[in-house]
Structure formats: structure tokens, C-alpha cells
Design a protein around this motif. Structure first.
Motif, PDB file in Angstrom:
ATOM      1  N   ALA A 120      21.789 -19.538  -3.336  1.00 29.64           N
ATOM      2  CA  ALA A 120      20.708 -18.879  -4.063  1.00 29.64           C
ATOM      3  C   ALA A 120      19.502 -18.708  -3.149  1.00 29.64           C
ATOM      4  N   SER A 121      18.703 -17.699  -3.432  1.00 26.00           N
ATOM      5  CA  SER A 121      17.487 -17.481  -2.643  1.00 26.00           C
ATOM      6  C   SER A 121      16.535 -18.655  -2.832  1.00 26.00           C
ATOM      7  N   LYS A 122      15.880 -19.023  -1.759  1.00 26.23           N
ATOM      8  CA  LYS A 122      14.944 -20.133  -1.819  1.00 26.23           C
ATOM      9  C   LYS A 122      13.712 -19.745  -1.015  1.00 26.23           C
ATOM     10  N   VAL A 123      12.559 -19.926  -1.602  1.00 26.28           N
ATOM     11  CA  VAL A 123      11.307 -19.638  -0.908  1.00 26.28           C
ATOM     12  C   VAL A 123      10.752 -20.959  -0.415  1.00 26.28           C
ATOM     13  N   SER A 124      10.627 -21.070   0.893  1.00 26.04           N
ATOM     14  CA  SER A 124      10.109 -22.316   1.441  1.00 26.04           C
ATOM     15  C   SER A 124       8.602 -22.237   1.612  1.00 26.04           C
ATOM     16  N   ARG A 125       7.987 -23.374   1.685  1.00 22.76           N
ATOM     17  CA  ARG A 125       6.537 -23.449   1.834  1.00 22.76           C
ATOM     18  C   ARG A 125       6.115 -23.033   3.233  1.00 22.76           C
ATOM     19  N   SER A 126       4.945 -22.452   3.318  1.00 23.49           N
ATOM     20  CA  SER A 126       4.419 -22.061   4.616  1.00 23.49           C
ATOM     21  C   SER A 126       2.906 -21.999   4.527  1.00 23.49           C
ATOM     22  N   ARG A 127       2.302 -21.691   5.649  1.00 23.05           N
ATOM     23  CA  ARG A 127       0.861 -21.498   5.651  1.00 23.05           C
ATOM     24  C   ARG A 127       0.570 -20.156   6.291  1.00 23.05           C
ATOM     25  N   SER A 128      -0.488 -19.553   5.867  1.00 23.90           N
ATOM     26  CA  SER A 128      -0.828 -18.224   6.339  1.00 23.90           C
ATOM     27  C   SER A 128      -1.539 -18.318   7.686  1.00 23.90           C
ATOM     28  N   LEU A 129      -0.905 -17.794   8.729  1.00 20.05           N
ATOM     29  CA  LEU A 129      -1.496 -17.824  10.062  1.00 20.05           C
ATOM     30  C   LEU A 129      -2.283 -16.557  10.364  1.00 20.05           C
ATOM     31  N   TYR A 130      -1.913 -15.456   9.739  1.00 23.85           N
ATOM     32  CA  TYR A 130      -2.562 -14.179   9.999  1.00 23.85           C
ATOM     33  C   TYR A 130      -2.910 -13.523   8.667  1.00 23.85           C
ATOM     34  N   PRO A 131      -4.001 -12.779   8.652  1.00 23.01           N
ATOM     35  CA  PRO A 131      -4.332 -12.083   7.402  1.00 23.01           C
ATOM     36  C   PRO A 131      -3.298 -10.995   7.124  1.00 23.01           C
ATOM     37  N   GLY A 132      -3.143 -10.655   5.871  1.00 22.50           N
ATOM     38  CA  GLY A 132      -2.156  -9.658   5.484  1.00 22.50           C
ATOM     39  C   GLY A 132      -2.650  -8.228   5.579  1.00 22.50           C
ATOM     40  N   THR A 133      -3.740  -8.005   6.277  1.00 20.25           N
ATOM     41  CA  THR A 133      -4.292  -6.654   6.351  1.00 20.25           C
ATOM     42  C   THR A 133      -3.563  -5.817   7.401  1.00 20.25           C
ATOM     43  N   ASP A 134      -3.485  -4.536   7.134  1.00 21.82           N
ATOM     44  CA  ASP A 134      -2.886  -3.578   8.053  1.00 21.82           C
ATOM     45  C   ASP A 134      -3.984  -3.056   8.967  1.00 21.82           C
ATOM     46  N   PRO A 135      -3.968  -3.379  10.263  1.00 22.86           N
ATOM     47  CA  PRO A 135      -5.062  -2.962  11.145  1.00 22.86           C
ATOM     48  C   PRO A 135      -5.117  -1.453  11.346  1.00 22.86           C
ATOM     49  N   ILE A 136      -3.997  -0.775  11.194  1.00 22.95           N
ATOM     50  CA  ILE A 136      -3.992   0.673  11.380  1.00 22.95           C
ATOM     51  C   ILE A 136      -4.757   1.352  10.253  1.00 22.95           C
ATOM     52  N   GLY A 137      -4.600   0.845   9.063  1.00 26.40           N
ATOM     53  CA  GLY A 137      -5.279   1.432   7.914  1.00 26.40           C
ATOM     54  C   GLY A 137      -6.689   0.935   7.695  1.00 26.40           C
ATOM     55  N   SER A 138      -7.162   0.021   8.542  1.00 29.00           N
ATOM     56  CA  SER A 138      -8.492  -0.565   8.324  1.00 29.00           C
ATOM     57  C   SER A 138      -9.623   0.412   8.631  1.00 29.00           C
ATOM     58  N   LEU A 139      -9.391   1.391   9.500  1.00 31.87           N
ATOM     59  CA  LEU A 139     -10.382   2.420   9.823  1.00 31.87           C
ATOM     60  C   LEU A 139      -9.694   3.776   9.830  1.00 31.87           C
ATOM     61  N   ASP A 140     -10.412   4.829   9.427  1.00 35.35           N
ATOM     62  CA  ASP A 140      -9.815   6.154   9.556  1.00 35.35           C
ATOM     63  C   ASP A 140      -9.982   6.652  10.989  1.00 35.35           C
ATOM     64  N   SER A 141      -9.358   7.773  11.311  1.00 40.62           N
ATOM     65  CA  SER A 141      -9.345   8.282  12.692  1.00 40.62           C
ATOM     66  C   SER A 141     -10.743   8.537  13.231  1.00 40.62           C
TER      67      SER A 141
END
Length: 179
Positions: A120-141
Motif C-alpha cells: 500500500a502507498s505510504k507517506v513518510s515524514r519529511s521536512r521542507s528544505l526548499y520553498p514550493g514556489t516556482d521561480p520561473i513564474g515568480s516574475l513576468d518577462s
């Protein structure tokens, strides 16, 4: 203590980027793994990845180059004893995933018959090392070009001997899902 919430949030991002657009689901991934394991294979995994990258360069006050690329695909691996089989597809459709699964399961030994249960699928514990933001979409051209121009102005203002500035801006966003 490490919380499950960052893991679940990242899992949702991966499912949204890698599974949903191609009508895939965790249930279909389990089904593909079951197809592989049902033929006497000891272990199997699916490695999905999508990478978007962008680059800009400024030289002599002009944006000289701009590039954008998208790479994506799924790697399928099966292990049987000391043998390992790999298959890859850059098409993330269900048909291509199933085709890759059928390809790697041929590694199993002839004449073997045994029952294999897909865990069965199992989600293990972790810690967030990087933000989930998309750097490409953070600014327009236009904001990215303005940032490069600002770098040039700041560099020239720092020392009157600076007559030419070359600046670059690069971003990459990877999403990976392993089943």
C-alpha cells in the motif's frame, strides 16, 4: 518533530504537475507496479520528472539571449535477482506507462511462479528544505529584463571604470514523483 504536512503538500504538487494532466492517479501507478510485480519481479519503481528551465542574458545593455525548455518523462525500473531492467518514456500517458511496465517485467526468470503483493502507498515524514514556489513564474518577462537592466546600472554606478556589464538570470523548476 518532523511533520507530515510538508510531505503531503509536495505530493499534491507532484500529482498536479505529473499525474492529473495525463489522467494518471495513484491507483493507476499501483496498477502499473502490479503489472510489473505480477511476473515474478522482485522490486519495481516509477520515476516521474518534469523540468522547466529559463535563461536570460544581458550584454552591452541589450538582452542578447532568452531561452525556455521543458523536459518530462517517466523511468520504469524492475529488479529480478541480480538483473535490472529499465524503460523510459517522455510521453506520460497511461498507454505509454503501461507499455514501459510491460517492457521491464520481461526481466523476470522463466518458469518462476509466485504471488507478489503490491504494498500500500505510504507517506513518510519529511521536512521542507526548499520553498514550493516556482521561480520561473515568480516574475513576468518584463520584470526579468528590468532586473537585468538594474544589475547593469548598479554595476556601472559602483565604479566609473566599469564600461561593460554582462549579466545572466537563470531559473529551473523540477518536480519529481517516485512510486
Amino acid at each position: 518533530m518532523i511533520a507530515r504536512e510538508p510531505t503531503l503538500a509536495r505530493l499534491a504538487i507532484a500529482e498536479q504537475a505529473l499525474l492529473e494532466p495525463y489522467d494518471l492517479s495513484p491507483a493507476r501507478l499501483r496498477q502499473a507496479l502490479g503489472e510489473i510485480l505480477s511476473h515474478g519481479v522482485d522490486d519495481a519503481d516509477l520515476y516521474f520528472q518534469t523540468t522547466r528551465s529559463e535563461g536570460w542574458s544581458l550584454e552591452e545593455g541589450i538582452v542578447k539571449t532568452g531561452s525556455f525548455s521543458i523536459d518530462q518523462g517517466v523511468g520504469v525500473r524492475a529488479v529480478s535477482g541480480e538483473k535490472t531492467a529499465f524503460a523510459y518514456s517522455d510521453d506520460l500517458s497511461w498507454a505509454s506507462l503501461l507499455d514501459a511496465a510491460h517492457t521491464v517485467r520481461t526481466i523476470s526468470g522463466q518458469g518462476q511462479s509466485r504471488r507478489v503483493r503490491t504494498p500500500a502507498s505510504k507517506v513518510s515524514r519529511s521536512r521542507s528544505l526548499y520553498p514550493g514556489t516556482d521561480p520561473i513564474g515568480s516574475l513576468d518577462s518584463s520584470a526579468k529584463v528590468a532586473l537585468l537592466e538594474q544589475v547593469e546600472r548598479l554595476a556601472k554606478a559602483a565604479d566609473p571604470r566599469i564600461v561593460q556589464v554582462m549579466a545572466g538570470l537563470a531559473a529551473e523548476h523540477d518536480v519529481v514523483l517516485v512510486a
